[in-house]
Design an enzyme around this catalytic site. Structure first.
Site, short mmCIF file in Angstrom:
data_model
loop_
_atom_site.label_atom_id
_atom_site.label_comp_id
_atom_site.label_asym_id
_atom_site.label_seq_id
_atom_site.Cartn_x
_atom_site.Cartn_y
_atom_site.Cartn_z
CB CYS A 1 0.46 16.50 52.46
SG CYS A 1 1.00 15.46 53.18
NE ARG B 1 -2.12 18.00 47.04
CZ ARG B 1 -1.29 18.19 46.02
NH1 ARG B 1 -2.06 19.03 44.61
NH2 ARG B 1 -0.12 18.42 46.84
CD1 TRP C 1 -3.19 10.64 51.56
CD2 TRP C 1 -0.34 9.87 51.85
NE1 TRP C 1 -2.22 8.98 51.50
CE2 TRP C 1 -1.11 8.59 50.93
CE3 TRP C 1 0.96 10.00 52.01
CZ2 TRP C 1 -0.68 7.92 50.90
CZ3 TRP C 1 0.90 9.08 51.64
CH2 TRP C 1 0.91 7.62 51.03
CG ASN D 1 2.49 19.34 51.01
OD1 ASN D 1 1.43 19.06 51.66
ND2 ASN D 1 1.31 19.94 50.43
N GLY D 2 5.71 16.45 51.48
CA GLY D 2 7.00 16.53 51.59
C GLY D 2 6.97 15.69 52.29
CD GLU E 1 -6.19 2.74 34.41
OE1 GLU E 1 -7.58 3.68 35.21
OE2 GLU E 1 -5.29 2.48 34.89
CE LYS F 1 -9.29 4.83 37.56
NZ LYS F 1 -7.52 4.56 37.24
CD GLU G 1 -7.17 4.25 41.50
OE1 GLU G 1 -6.59 4.57 41.43
OE2 GLU G 1 -8.16 3.91 40.18
CG HIS H 1 1.21 -19.30 30.95
ND1 HIS H 1 1.85 -20.79 30.89
CD2 HIS H 1 0.71 -18.93 30.14
CE1 HIS H 1 2.01 -20.11 29.50
NE2 HIS H 1 1.16 -19.84 29.42
CE LYS I 1 -6.30 12.86 40.19
NZ LYS I 1 -6.98 12.34 38.77
#
Length: 600
Positions: free
Chosen positions: A2, A30, A77, A103-104, A473, A477, A480, A496, A595
């Site tokens: 947020c 964000r 968010w 926020n939080g 990574e 990407k 995402e 395996h 973010k």
């Protein structure tokens, strides 16, 4: 996650609605699903909407608010309750005497909500935040003034929060921080507060970072910071060194593309003053007082965790036991930590909740803590014994790109510095990395690869050694920003279990550089999938035969094993970007993601 923006202007200052909407637009990166503002000139006027900021803007007539000089804004968010107009911030008490953004997570909100509901309070949302304005209103009814009521309400809260409030009939914004970022902006014609500097960098570059438990009072004439007992403090004012244009798109369609292309410049800044090619020494003054290093524990999340894996391997190869842990899984009961331990928190924002919790636990255990972060003045930078800045500059896209490369580079220097390793070859290779990345940016065929494999059933990424974190990574990407299924594996693990998933519809991206044993073994893994009709894209410098067994090749310049992983990653970033572009995804703001993840 947020985003918060707050503003109190003087008669010469900008209109609040302009500042608030501009601030919210700068915080969109964000991640959010609703937005709202509260203006407090001549009564509290709240406007909020589910969806993007444009949905809120379409309901506003800026001319109506000409001259208004105080307000708060928020991008939400969702955590408690789904995205909706009712759940969007700001929230008010029943009589709209106070409006609050937050926020939080308020961990004890349910018991407070039950208590207030029993006293007759009618709630209009499902959020944890709404208890705050009702608590404040209750203390106002008891005769407390605005600031006292705000403080009394905060005393009731448990959890993480950055909270800002405005009251009907005052030209003051009140704010507090606890385990959630909040920064103040000191202006000539007004004062600001926000979750992050980009929200107000257009108006001022002078900032104050609040610490946990600190309160702020913003008026047109002054900005006052106090502790939990109300004692006035003298916080330091820092000057932000980057230009507002640094946070813009600079003509690119997406921030992500801009930030991929900024990697050569970001790495040169990361290396500046730290590499001495004449002596072969890597000099990191920030670590001079670190002392002897016997073992290192890295804690991180997401992209930063992949960088931490890279860093841990670097140290192990130089004889120092090192391990990377997901910060959300880290605990002193699982990982032995004491006064002899060195714990390194890798976090782009310096505010990642899981990583901050791990750092604080390490501090309590007496460990020496180090922050490897991008944000000056962040919680990680302030709460650790040492800080190594990666100097990547503002990164706006939710998907991290240039910060991952800068983390890899900074960790390479960290490993060399703590082991006092001298190597002209290493310094020379690191200096060459920016130019080698530029050559990839100039010549990459990633767009054609993306067009070829758009719509595949899944995407697999494999690598060995330093390329294993790069494979992870690359997969991150891809998932995402494309919303397609992607997985990264240590190449040797394909047989395996994951080999059961490969088919003609699941391209495998194999990262293999050099001509040593790891490259040869990766070629064996490529042959395993090739035999099953699986298309292969090799990311290679051509020094091995892997390209012979691949359907496509993404070329990278030949360099050392360590530097090659920084360079090779760029090709995978470009593949993900162009795939998402082909699919029409919202590349900079992927759904459900944020973010800066400031909740655990």
């Amino acid at each position: 996650m947020c985003g918060i923006i707050g503003y109190v202007g003087t008669d010469r200052g900008d209109d609040a609605i302009e500042v608030l909407l501009d601030g919210l637009s700068q915080l969109e990166y964000r991640g959010y699903d609703s937005a709202g503002i509260a203006l407090a000139d001549g009564g509290i006027a709240v406007h909020k909407r589910e969806g993007e900021l444009s949905a809120l803007e379409s309901t506003l007539s800026p001319e109506r608010f000409d001259g208004d000089s105080i307000g708060i804004g928020h991008t939400r968010w969702s955590t408690h309750g789904p995205p909706s107009d009712a759940n969007a911030h700001p929230h008010t008490d029943a009589e709209e005497r106070v409006a609050v953004v937050h926020n939080g997570i308020i961990e004890n909100y349910q018991s407070i909500r039950d208590e207030l509901a029993a006293a007759g309070v009618a709630f209009r949302s499902e959020t944890d935040t709404e208890v705050v304005p009702h608590l404040i209103a209750g203390f106002l009814d008891e005769g407390l003034d605005h600031e006292a009521a705000f403080r009394a309400a905060i005393d009731r809260l448990e959890g993480s929060y950055a909270i800002a409030a405005v009251f009907d009939g005052t030209e003051t914004v009140y704010a507090v921080r606890n385990e959630s970022p909040l920064v103040l902006g000191v202006g000539d014609d007004g004062h600001f507060l926000a979750s992050d500097v980009p929200a107000f960098i257009e108006y001022t570059d002078r900032v104050i970072y609040l610490d946990d438990g600190q309160f702020a009072r913003l008026t047109p004439a002054e900005l006052v910071v106090t502790d939990g007992d109300g004692r006035e403090l003298e916080p330091s004012i820092e000057t932000i060194s980057w230009d507002p244009d640094d946070a813009g798109k600079s003509g690119y369609d997406h921030y992500m593309r801009k930030e991929i292309n900024e990697q050569p410049a970001a790495l040169r800044e990361c290396f500046r003053g730290r590499l001495d090619e004449l002596s072969g020494r890597i000099d990191v003054p920030e670590l001079d007082e670190l002392g002897p290093v016997e073992t290192v524990t890295f804690v991180a999340c997401g992209t930063s965790y992949h960088a931490a894996m890279f860093g841990a391997r670097l140290l192990r190869e130089q004889g120092i036991p090192a391990h990377a842990f997901l910060a959300s899984e880290f605990g002193a009961d699982v990982v032995p930590i004491d006064s002899t331990s060195i714990v390194v928190g890798v976090t782009q924002s310096g505010e990642t909740a899981d990583t901050m919790r791990a750092i604080r636990e390490a501090n309590r255990a007496g460990a020496t803590t180090v922050a490897l972060t991008n944000v000056v003045g962040s919680s990680a930078a302030r709460e650790t014994d040492h800080v190594l800045y990666i100097r990547a500059g503002p990164e706006i896209s939710v998907a991290a790109t240039k910060t991952f490369a800068s983390q890899q580079a900074a960790l390479t220097m960290f490993a060399a510095a703590v082991t006092d390793r001298r190597s002209r070859d290493l310094v020379r290779e690191l200096r060459a990395v920016p130019d080698r990345i530029q050559s990839i940016l100039d010549t990459s065929s990633a767009r054609e690869i993306a067009e070829t494999y758009r719509g595949s059933g899944a995407y697999f990424f494999i690598g060995r050694g330093y390329h294993y974190p790069v494979a992870l990574e690359g997969a991150l990407k891809m998932k995402e920003i494309t919303y397609e299924h992607a997985e990264g594996f240590a190449a040797g693990e394909l047989k395996h279990g994951p080999l059961a998933l490969v088919s003609e519809e699941t391209p495998v991206f194999a990262v293999a550089t050099g001509d040593g044993p790891l490259a040869e073994k990766t070629i064996g893994n490529v042959k395993e999938v090739e035999a099953r009709g699986t298309p292969v894209v090799a990311v290679t410098d051509g020094r091995s035969d892997v390209g012979r067994y691949a359907d496509h090749v993404l070329e990278v310049p030949a360099t050392s094993p360590v530097a090659s992983s920084i360079v090779a990653n760029v090709q995978l970033q470009l593949v993900a970007y162009w795939t998402a572009n082909e699919l029409g995804r919202p590349i900079d703001k992927p759904r459900n993601l944020a973010k800066s993840v400031t909740v655990e």
